[in-house]
Design an enzyme around this catalytic site. Structure first.
Site, PDB file in Angstrom:
ATOM      1  CB  ALA A   1     -13.444  59.029 -22.838  1.00 12.21           C
TER       2      ALA A   1
ATOM      3  CG  ASN B   1      -5.384  61.490 -18.056  1.00  7.21           C
ATOM      4  OD1 ASN B   1      -6.366  61.768 -18.738  1.00  7.21           O
ATOM      5  ND2 ASN B   1      -5.355  60.444 -17.257  1.00  7.21           N
TER       6      ASN B   1
ATOM      7  CG  HIS C   1     -11.172  50.803 -29.168  1.00  5.26           C
ATOM      8  ND1 HIS C   1     -10.949  51.526 -28.006  1.00  5.26           N
ATOM      9  CD2 HIS C   1     -10.313  49.752 -29.112  1.00  5.26           C
ATOM     10  CE1 HIS C   1     -10.008  50.931 -27.289  1.00  5.26           C
ATOM     11  NE2 HIS C   1      -9.608  49.864 -27.940  1.00  5.26           N
TER      12      HIS C   1
ATOM     13  CB  THR D   1      -6.598  57.764 -22.357  1.00  3.44           C
ATOM     14  OG1 THR D   1      -6.714  56.366 -22.071  1.00  3.44           O
ATOM     15  CG2 THR D   1      -5.167  58.073 -22.764  1.00  3.44           C
TER      16      THR D   1
END
Length: 234
Positions: A26, A211, A120, A187
């Site tokens: 995301a 990240n 997903h 993530t």
């Protein structure tokens, strides 16, 4: 401050790599105006029930209005556009790589990436659970009931309690086994079985993480910071 030496080392590994696999979440799409899930401004913040309950097939079929309202109000951003991270990953994948993403917003394919595994699923692969006909987003935005047969319409995403599409799993494992560089971006890397994909990498493959926070994985090179700042320098 992001370390210039690390950026240089990552750049060099990208140039040297024969096949790159990107694993994204995301944090890539937040720069396109799509909220993440579990942060203070994420879609799960302040929800009345757990995400595992809301986004389950049990809720989809037994409380369809509740499921529909949550998904429509919190998860669809049809006007969102790919950002620089999507675009740069698309360029690299089209040259020599594969993207395996947890994101369900279709921004990677919108960015022109021809080598995407949507682990997903995809919010816009909408279909009727009764007659199995595909349904346009514009129709789903009007009602969760299919006008042709009265069945419940759903987005083609993996709900809690459902299995990952076997084809997506197979493609993902195959890509990991054939890559010499893995780059994890945006993530927290705690959702399974996605996080387990790292176990399928070649022993010699280099692994980089870009990240905002560290991830629970050993033997990786980590650039802790905003992915957009990093990709602007690549």
């Amino acid at each position: 401050m992001i370390d210039a030496k690390q950026i240089s080392a990552l750049k060099n590994d990208i140039d040297q790599a024969k096949h790159i696999v990107f694993l994204t979440g995301a944090g890539v799409s937040t720069h396109s105006g799509i909220p993440d899930y579990r942060s203070k401004s994420g879609i799960y913040n302040g929800v009345s029930e757990s995400p595992e309950t809301i986004l389950s097939d049990d809720t989809l079929f037994n409380r369809p209005q509740f499921f529909y309202d949550f998904v429509m109000n919190n998860m669809y951003f049809p006007d969102a556009e790919p950002n620089l991270i999507h675009q740069r990953i698309a360029q690299l994948c089209n040259q020599k790589g594969t993207l395996i993403t947890q994101n369900i917003d279709r921004l990677d394919t919108k960015a022109g990436n021809n080598h995407v595994v949507e682990f997903h699923g995809n919010l816009y692969q909408i279909y009727c659970t009764k007659c199995h006909q595909p349904v346009a987003y514009s129709e789903y935005a009007q009602s969760y009931l299919h006008k042709d047969c009265g069945g419940i319409i759903r987005p083609g995403i993996v709900l809690y309690g459902e299995a990952i599409n076997p084809e997506n799993l197979s493609k993902s494992v195959n890509a990991m086994q054939n890559s010499d560089l893995v780059i994890i971006v945006g993530t927290s890397f705690v959702v399974y079985p996605f996080a387990q994909l790292l176990a399928y990498r070649m022993p010699s493959a280099k692994v980089w993480v870009v990240n905002k926070t560290a991830i629970p994985a050993n033997g990786v090179n980590a650039i802790i910071g905003d992915a957009l700042d990093v990709f602007q320098k690549l």
